[in-house]
Design an enzyme around this catalytic site. Structure first.
Site, PDB file in Angstrom:
ATOM      1  N   HIS A 122      62.140  28.387  51.794  1.00 50.32           N
ATOM      2  CA  HIS A 122      60.876  28.594  51.076  1.00 50.32           C
ATOM      3  C   HIS A 122      60.769  27.473  50.027  1.00 50.32           C
ATOM      4  O   HIS A 122      61.784  26.991  49.524  1.00 50.32           O
ATOM      5  CB  HIS A 122      60.973  29.967  50.394  1.00 50.32           C
ATOM      6  CG  HIS A 122      59.737  30.443  49.730  1.00 50.32           C
ATOM      7  ND1 HIS A 122      59.320  29.987  48.504  1.00 50.32           N
ATOM      8  CD2 HIS A 122      58.821  31.375  50.105  1.00 50.32           C
ATOM      9  CE1 HIS A 122      58.208  30.615  48.147  1.00 50.32           C
ATOM     10  NE2 HIS A 122      57.881  31.464  49.102  1.00 50.32           N
ATOM     11  N   ASP A 199      69.310  32.940  48.444  1.00 51.16           N
ATOM     12  CA  ASP A 199      67.951  33.406  48.192  1.00 51.16           C
ATOM     13  C   ASP A 199      67.772  34.675  49.020  1.00 51.16           C
ATOM     14  O   ASP A 199      67.591  34.612  50.234  1.00 51.16           O
ATOM     15  CB  ASP A 199      66.962  32.306  48.608  1.00 51.16           C
ATOM     16  CG  ASP A 199      65.519  32.786  48.585  1.00 51.16           C
ATOM     17  OD1 ASP A 199      65.284  33.990  48.352  1.00 51.16           O
ATOM     18  OD2 ASP A 199      64.629  31.942  48.821  1.00 51.16           O
ATOM     19  N   GLN A 202      63.833  37.873  50.675  1.00 51.92           N
ATOM     20  CA  GLN A 202      63.309  38.568  51.847  1.00 51.92           C
ATOM     21  C   GLN A 202      64.283  39.611  52.372  1.00 51.92           C
ATOM     22  O   GLN A 202      63.879  40.562  53.046  1.00 51.92           O
ATOM     23  CB  GLN A 202      63.032  37.513  52.932  1.00 51.92           C
ATOM     24  CG  GLN A 202      61.837  37.778  53.779  1.00 51.92           C
ATOM     25  CD  GLN A 202      60.592  38.129  52.999  1.00 51.92           C
ATOM     26  OE1 GLN A 202      60.148  39.261  53.038  1.00 51.92           O
ATOM     27  NE2 GLN A 202      60.024  37.185  52.278  1.00 51.92           N
ATOM     28  N   LYS A 225      59.279  42.371  46.210  1.00 48.62           N
ATOM     29  CA  LYS A 225      59.563  42.379  47.652  1.00 48.62           C
ATOM     30  C   LYS A 225      60.476  43.528  48.040  1.00 48.62           C
ATOM     31  O   LYS A 225      60.918  43.643  49.184  1.00 48.62           O
ATOM     32  CB  LYS A 225      60.198  41.055  48.069  1.00 48.62           C
ATOM     33  CG  LYS A 225      59.175  39.930  48.049  1.00 48.62           C
ATOM     34  CD  LYS A 225      59.818  38.644  48.479  1.00 48.62           C
ATOM     35  CE  LYS A 225      58.900  37.484  48.267  1.00 48.62           C
ATOM     36  NZ  LYS A 225      57.885  37.365  49.316  1.00 48.62           N
ATOM     37  N   CYS A 363      54.651  29.143  52.532  1.00 49.21           N
ATOM     38  CA  CYS A 363      55.440  28.402  51.533  1.00 49.21           C
ATOM     39  C   CYS A 363      56.687  27.805  52.168  1.00 49.21           C
ATOM     40  O   CYS A 363      57.764  27.773  51.556  1.00 49.21           O
ATOM     41  CB  CYS A 363      55.824  29.284  50.347  1.00 49.21           C
ATOM     42  SG  CYS A 363      54.423  29.902  49.438  1.00 49.21           S
TER      43      CYS A 363
HETATM   44  N1  PMP Z   1      62.265  32.796  48.855  1.00 48.62           N
HETATM   45  C1  PMP Z   1      61.854  33.511  49.895  1.00 48.62           C
HETATM   46  C2  PMP Z   1      62.687  33.549  51.144  1.00 48.62           C
HETATM   47  C3  PMP Z   1      60.654  34.211  49.819  1.00 48.62           C
HETATM   48  O1  PMP Z   1      60.246  34.932  50.867  1.00 48.62           O
HETATM   49  C4  PMP Z   1      59.893  34.153  48.636  1.00 48.62           C
HETATM   50  C5  PMP Z   1      58.553  34.855  48.526  1.00 48.62           C
HETATM   51  N2  PMP Z   1      57.741  34.706  49.664  1.00 48.62           N
HETATM   52  C6  PMP Z   1      60.379  33.419  47.569  1.00 48.62           C
HETATM   53  C7  PMP Z   1      61.565  32.743  47.706  1.00 48.62           C
HETATM   54  C8  PMP Z   1      59.642  33.345  46.269  1.00 48.62           C
HETATM   55  O2  PMP Z   1      59.590  34.611  45.692  1.00 48.62           O
HETATM   56  P1  PMP Z   1      58.668  34.913  44.443  1.00 48.62           P
HETATM   57  O3  PMP Z   1      57.295  34.408  44.789  1.00 48.62           O
HETATM   58  O4  PMP Z   1      58.716  36.392  44.297  1.00 48.62           O
HETATM   59  O5  PMP Z   1      59.241  34.200  43.271  1.00 48.62           O
END
Ligand code: PMP
Length: 405
Positions: A122, A199, A202, A225, A363
Site C-alpha cells: 500500500h 503492516d 488488512q 479496519k 492505494c
Molecule cells: N496498509 C494496508 C495494507 C491497507 O489496507 C491500508 C488501508 N487501505 C493502509 C495501509 C492504510 O491504512 P489507514 O488509511 O487506515 O492509515
C-alpha cells in the site's frame, strides 16, 4: 452459515437503503462497519466523561485516563504483546508507519542503510520510506512478486544484503488478497540481521495477529479496519527498540521535565504519544477488540473463506471477467476487471444496485503497474456478509455487462 457470527442487525449501517436497495457492503477492505457496541462506547465517552487523560486530578479525568489505559491493555492482549509499554496509540496504519519512519531516521537508520519493501505494498508502506530515501540518504529496495501476485521468496532472500536494516511488508494485500508468509519472511530478515515491520492493516479483522508468534519487531494496524473508529490505530514495537529510539513527535505528555535548555522524555509508551490523544477512538477501539475477542477467529476465517471461494468460482464462470491476482493463499478480497467496462463505471453501476464495492488502484499503484491495469473492481468480505450479498453482486455484474454490451 456460522451461528457464532454476529448478525447484520448488530451493524446499524446495514439497516439503510441505498437507491432503494438494502445496502450490501463489499468494501470492508476500505473500512469495516461498526457494531453497536463500538458506537455506544464512543457515545458514552463523550456523553459521560469526555475529560482529558494523564493531566488533572479530578474524577472525570481519572476515569478517562483509566478507560484510555484499559484500552491499551485490550490492545496488548489482542496483539499478544509482552507489555503495554510496547503499545503506542497512533491515528492509524499510515500514521504509525510515518511515526516509525521519522523515529528510525533519528535513531537506528543511517545514510547508506537500505530498507526492503515488496511490490505488493500500500502507498502507506512506500511513500514514508521514499521520504527517508530522499531526505536521509537511505536506499529503498523492492522485493518482486510473481505473476500470480505471490511474494517471490527466492528473490526476497537474495535481496537481503547486509546493508538492509529494515524489512517492511504487509501481512495481507489490500488490493488482491495475497496472504504473505509473514513468519518465514521475518525469519529470513532476522537471519540477515534486519529489523521487521508488519503492516497488519488488512489482516487484523480476518486472521489472528500475534506479535510474539510472528516474531516481528514492529507492527501497525488501524482501528477502522477492525470494526473500530477512524483516527485511531496501533504501533507495536519491541520494548528494547522503542526504548532505544528517539521520539518522532514532541510536546505535552511525552516529557518528564522541560527547561529551555533540556527536555527529559517520558517513559514508554508516553514517549511516543505527544499531545492530547484520540481518547474516544482508543475507547471505541477497545470495544471493537472486545467484539472481536468474543468471536472465534476460525469462525471468521471459515466464513470469509466460503464467501471468497464461492465468489471466485462464480466470477470464473463469467467470460468477460478477469481476476487480477491469483495468489496461492488468498483471503477476504478478490480483485477483477470486466471487459470493456472501466472499473469506475462499474463501481457506479454497482452503487445503483445498493452494492458498495471499491473501484480504483487501492492505494497500490505499483501493484497495478505490475498487473498492467490502471484500476480494478474489488470485493472485500467481512463477517457480516453472506451468500445473498455475493449473489446480489453477481446479478449486478450481469446487469452491468448488459449496459456495456
Ligand atoms: N496498509 C494496508 C495494507 C491497507 O489496507 C491500508 C488501508 N487501505 C493502509 C495501509 C492504510 O491504512 P489507514 O488509511 O487506515 O492509515
Amino acid at each position: 452459515m456460522n451461528i457464532a457470527l454476529p448478525l447484520k442487525t448488530d451493524f446499524p449501517a446495514l439497516q439503510q437503503k441505498i437507491k432503494g436497495h438494502d445496502l450490501v457492503w463489499l468494501d470492508s477492505a476500505s473500512t469495516t462497519l461498526k457494531p453497536k457496541s463500538v458506537i455506544t462506547a464512543v457515545h458514552q465517552y463523550y456523553t459521560h466523561c469526555s475529560a482529558n487523560v494523564h493531566r488533572s486530578v479530578h474524577t472525570p479525568s481519572e476515569e478517562a485516563t483509566a478507560a484510555y489505559e484499559r484500552s491499551r491493555e485490550m490492545a496488548r492482549k489482542f496483539l499478544n504483546a509482552r507489555s503495554t509499554t510496547e503499545i503506542i496509540f497512533t491515528a492509524g496504519t499510515t500514521d504509525g508507519i510515518n511515526l516509525l519512519a521519522t523515529s528510525l531516521s533519528r535513531g537506528i537508520l543511517k545514510p547508506g542503510n537500505a530498507i526492503l519493501i515488496t511490490q505488493l505494498e500500500h502507498h502507506a508502506n512506500i511513500v514514508p520510506w521514499q521520504m527517508l530515501r530522499d531526505y536521509h540518504g537511505v536506499n529503498l529496495r523492492i522485493a518482486p512478486i510473481t505473476a500470480t501476485g505471490d511474494i517471490d521468496l527466492d528473490a526476497f532472500r537474495a535481496a537481503m544484503t547486509p546493508d538492509v536494516k529494515l524489512v517492511a511488508f504487509s501481512a495481507l494485500s489490500n488490493a488482491i488478497g495475497t496472504v504473505l508468509p509473514v513468519q518465514q519472511m521475518v525469519r529470513i530478515a532476522h537471519e540477515a540481521g534486519a529489523l521487521t515491520l508488519i503492516d497488519a492493516a488488512q489482516a487484523v479483522a480476518t486472521m489472528p495477529v500475534d506479535v510474539q508468534a510472528l516474531g516481528c519487531d514492529f507492527l501497525v494496524c488501524s482501528g477502522h479496519k477492525m470494526f473500530g473508529p477512524t483516527g485511531i490505530g496501533l504501533l507495536y514495537g519491541r520494548e528494547t527498540l522503542l526504548d532505544e529510539l528517539p521520539p518522532a513527535r514532541t510536546g505535552g505528555d511525552m516529557i518528564k521535565s522541560v527547561t529551555f535548555e533540556k527536555t527529559v522524555f517520558n517513559d514508554l509508551p508516553a514517549k511516543f504519544e505527544a499531545g492530547t490523544p484520540n481518547i474516544a477512538g482508543a475507547i471505541g477501539l477497545a470495544a471493537a477488540i472486545d467484539f472481536l475477542l468474543n468471536i472465534p477467529f476460525e469462525a471468521i476465517t471459515r466464513h470469509e473463506e466460503a464467501l471468497l471461494q464461492y465468489a471466485i468460482m462464480k466470477l470464473q464462470e463469467i467470460p468477460a471477467v478477469r481476476r487480477i491476482g491469483t495468489p496461492q493463499k488468498q483471503v477476504s478480497i478478490v480483485s477483477f476487471v470486466m471487459e470493456n467496462v472501466h472499473p469506475h463505471d462499474a463501481g457506479s453501476l454497482f452503487d445503483d444496485d445498493g452494492i458498495a464495492v471499491r473501484a480504483g488502484h487501492h492505494c497500490a499503484q505499483p501493484l497495478m503497474q505490475h498487473f498492467n491495469v490502471p484500476a480494478t473492481i474489488r470485493w472485500s468480505f467481512s463477517l457480516y456478509n453472506d451468500m445473498h450479498d455475493v449473489n446480489r453482486a453477481l446479478e449486478s455484474i450481469e446487469r452491468i455487462l448488459k449496459v456495456f454490451s
